[in-house]
Motif scaffolding. Structure first.
Motif, short mmCIF file in Angstrom:
data_model
loop_
_atom_site.label_atom_id
_atom_site.label_comp_id
_atom_site.label_asym_id
_atom_site.label_seq_id
_atom_site.Cartn_x
_atom_site.Cartn_y
_atom_site.Cartn_z
N ASP A 22 24.46 13.23 -0.44
CA ASP A 22 23.02 13.50 -0.59
C ASP A 22 22.21 12.48 0.22
O ASP A 22 21.89 11.39 -0.27
N TYR A 23 21.89 12.82 1.46
CA TYR A 23 21.13 11.91 2.32
C TYR A 23 19.67 11.83 1.92
O TYR A 23 19.00 10.84 2.23
N THR A 24 19.16 12.82 1.19
CA THR A 24 17.79 12.73 0.68
C THR A 24 17.69 11.60 -0.32
O THR A 24 16.74 10.80 -0.29
N THR A 25 18.66 11.50 -1.20
CA THR A 25 18.69 10.39 -2.16
C THR A 25 18.89 9.07 -1.42
O THR A 25 18.28 8.06 -1.77
N TRP A 26 19.73 9.07 -0.41
CA TRP A 26 19.99 7.84 0.36
C TRP A 26 18.70 7.31 0.99
O TRP A 26 18.48 6.10 1.03
N THR A 27 17.83 8.18 1.48
CA THR A 27 16.60 7.72 2.13
C THR A 27 15.52 7.31 1.14
O THR A 27 14.58 6.62 1.53
N ALA A 28 15.64 7.69 -0.13
CA ALA A 28 14.62 7.37 -1.13
C ALA A 28 14.40 5.86 -1.21
O ALA A 28 15.34 5.09 -1.32
N GLY A 29 13.15 5.46 -1.09
CA GLY A 29 12.81 4.04 -1.17
C GLY A 29 12.95 3.27 0.13
O GLY A 29 12.57 2.11 0.21
N LYS A 30 13.48 3.90 1.16
CA LYS A 30 13.63 3.23 2.45
C LYS A 30 12.40 3.54 3.31
O LYS A 30 11.86 4.63 3.25
N GLN A 31 12.02 2.57 4.10
CA GLN A 31 10.92 2.75 5.05
C GLN A 31 11.46 2.44 6.43
O GLN A 31 12.01 1.37 6.67
N PHE A 32 11.29 3.40 7.32
CA PHE A 32 11.82 3.27 8.68
C PHE A 32 10.67 2.99 9.62
O PHE A 32 9.62 3.65 9.55
N PHE A 33 10.85 2.03 10.53
CA PHE A 33 9.81 1.62 11.45
C PHE A 33 10.31 1.66 12.89
O PHE A 33 11.51 1.53 13.13
#
Length: 159
Positions: free
Chosen positions: A34-45
């Motif tokens: 589940d990559y949607t869960t993996w990205t939760a809380g991450k901020q990409f810049f």
């Protein structure tokens, strides 16, 4: 004052560093994750990068548009990344979509969508801790603030 400016010139570039995100952390780039869960809380810049780790020959990485992402379609133009440890620098803002082009893998969840920001505005605090191996920008900002206090102190003491 010159010494204080020299200290700041040396320290400032090392205080703001990009993050390198290993997609899927220790699970890597794989199906049935589940990559949607993996990205939760991450901020990409802009300046950060993604690393896709997988068994070479078993998977690949295609950068796609939103339509291809939704349909799990390989793009008509462009070759997949296939090294098994593909690093993708995030050079521009906006939505970014990635899929595995091996038959059935995207449909089994091997796809990733992120939003990349320019980082000029302070990010909103998140309730989750940063991912393993990623340095929190708030810590970097705190370090920069501490360096500015030291520079200010030396500026007052020297003059």
């Amino acid at each position: 004052m010159i010494a204080a400016v020299a200290v700041l010139a040396v320290l400032a570039p090392t205080m703001v560093s990009a993050k390198q995100y290993v997609v899927g952390d220790d699970k890597g780039w794989t199906k049935d994750f589940d990559y949607t869960t993996w990205t939760a809380g991450k901020q990409f810049f802009v300046g950060d990068s993604l690393v896709f780790n997988y068994a070479q020959g078993g998977h690949n990485v295609f950068k796609v548009n939103g339509t291809d992402f939704m349909q799990c379609s390989k793009p008509l133009v462009g070759a997949p990344l296939t090294t098994g440890s593909d690093e993708i620098p995030l050079k521009t803002t906006g939505r970014k979509w990635y899929i595995c082009g091996v038959a059935g893998h995207c449909a089994s969840g091997q796809k990733l969508v992120i939003t990349v920001s320019d980082g000029s505005a302070a990010p909103a605090p998140t309730p989750t801790s940063p991912s393993t191996g990623a340095v929190s920008r708030s810590i970097i900002n705190a370090g920069f603030a501490a360096a500015m206090v030291v520079v200010g102190f030396f500026g007052v003491v020297m003059f």
